[in-house]
Motif scaffolding. Sequence first.
Motif, short mmCIF file in Angstrom:
data_model
loop_
_atom_site.label_atom_id
_atom_site.label_comp_id
_atom_site.label_asym_id
_atom_site.label_seq_id
_atom_site.Cartn_x
_atom_site.Cartn_y
_atom_site.Cartn_z
N SER A 259 -4.66 -21.95 69.53
CA SER A 259 -4.90 -23.35 69.89
C SER A 259 -5.34 -23.47 71.34
O SER A 259 -6.27 -24.21 71.67
CB SER A 259 -3.62 -24.17 69.67
OG SER A 259 -3.21 -24.14 68.33
N GLN B 207 -8.84 -19.76 62.58
CA GLN B 207 -7.59 -20.40 63.00
C GLN B 207 -7.51 -21.84 62.49
O GLN B 207 -6.44 -22.32 62.15
CB GLN B 207 -7.48 -20.38 64.53
CG GLN B 207 -7.67 -19.01 65.16
CD GLN B 207 -6.68 -17.98 64.69
OE1 GLN B 207 -5.64 -18.32 64.14
NE2 GLN B 207 -6.98 -16.71 64.89
N CYS C 263 -9.55 -29.19 66.62
CA CYS C 263 -8.47 -28.82 67.53
C CYS C 263 -7.18 -29.56 67.19
O CYS C 263 -6.08 -29.01 67.30
CB CYS C 263 -8.88 -29.10 68.98
SG CYS C 263 -10.16 -28.00 69.60
N LEU D 116 -5.36 -27.77 64.57
CA LEU D 116 -4.63 -26.61 65.06
C LEU D 116 -3.26 -27.00 65.62
O LEU D 116 -2.27 -26.32 65.38
CB LEU D 116 -5.44 -25.90 66.14
CG LEU D 116 -6.44 -24.85 65.68
CD1 LEU D 116 -7.19 -24.30 66.87
CD2 LEU D 116 -5.75 -23.73 64.93
N ILE D 117 -3.23 -28.09 66.38
CA ILE D 117 -1.95 -28.56 66.93
C ILE D 117 -1.00 -28.92 65.79
O ILE D 117 0.19 -28.58 65.80
CB ILE D 117 -2.17 -29.77 67.85
CG1 ILE D 117 -3.00 -29.35 69.07
CG2 ILE D 117 -0.84 -30.36 68.29
CD1 ILE D 117 -3.41 -30.51 69.95
#
Length: 402
Positions: free
Chosen positions: A133, A240, A343, A346-347
């Motif tokens: 991340s 990811q 993003c 990902l968090i």
Amino acid sequence: MTTIRKVRYYIYLKDVLILSLTAFGGPQVFLAMVIDIMVKKRRYITEKDLLELNALCLVLPGPTSTQTVSAIGFRVGGPNLAYLSLLVWILPGTLLMISTAFLIEYLQSHTKGELSFAKFIQPMAIGYIIYASQITIKKMIHSVEAAILMMISAFIAFFYNSPFIFPIMLVIGGLITTHNYNKQPVIEEKSEIKISWDNFIVWATVLIVAAVLGHYTRILPIRLFENFYRNGSLIFGGGQVLVPYLYTEFVEFKNYLSSEEFLTGYAISQSIPGPTFSISSYIGALSMREWGAAGMITGGLVAAAGIFLPGTFLIFFVIRFWDGLKKYRPVRAALEGINAVSCGMLIAAAYLLFEPMENNFINIIIIIGTYILLRYSKIPSPLIIVLGVGIGLIYQWILNSI
């Protein structure tokens, strides 16, 4: 000429196989190895062309490394070599992750359904997600608006973790940032964009046919193919970013795997070479465990085909007109919003994967320790995972001996 070309094809496929067996450490290491082998040593492509090609793959949905390998193969020898290079690139990782699924299933059946040996690598997987991340956010978030979009998408993913909400968020994120097109540099020389729709039609046809067949036949392998094909068509940002999608769909939504099994497979996938999307083969294999060994092999191969094919179709479609399209500022501006939403996913993934784990001091220390090792030490990533597996096996042996 034909003989020379066949020799060149053979050498290219051998180079791809070497990459698939030695490319540890993620996309940065992969790109460095491609530059060393395919640019400097073989001169299949110039470094400038490679970096532009890799940038194109980064902004398309699908596995970046796989698309890059396939695109170079396409330039060297056309579609046939491209598909052969795709097969050579993904096969080792796919087989390794299917084997991992067999190992996990065997160990569970012989340890009363528990994965005590994975006690330490599960929190280590969270450390990997946090590290990924940080790297991804640093590369993709460059404005306050993007940061806000990232946090909003993370918040939504926390509480509305249906797999159907993710593509909607990606589209909305892209539309929101298109108004910033005037901040993008102007490129005066715009050529006419000529689009060949063949590969796009193939991509869309497979998606629609798989969805219809899966819905009406309810046959599990077909539904798995559709699930992974859809995910492979929507993932921006690499392996990811794939994690929260797969976790939501196959753990939270469909209950094909337990959270413990998913985390164990994800951590192990970080210790093998090749594409990070190969975790899909592990998930596909365990999703069909009730069908026996043949079912697990089928599930793993179907998942691999589903996750890797759409990105290949799309790169072949876009590569022909990307040089003209990227000159338009709204297109480049939309990418900022798409990346920001990715993003946020990902968090959310770090939280969603930690939530079902036991909330104790040891797990927190392992998560922080893994992140510190990845961030500040020079210990190879695979070695960190192997260490965790080894300690876990010793821990399980002690438990069984008591």
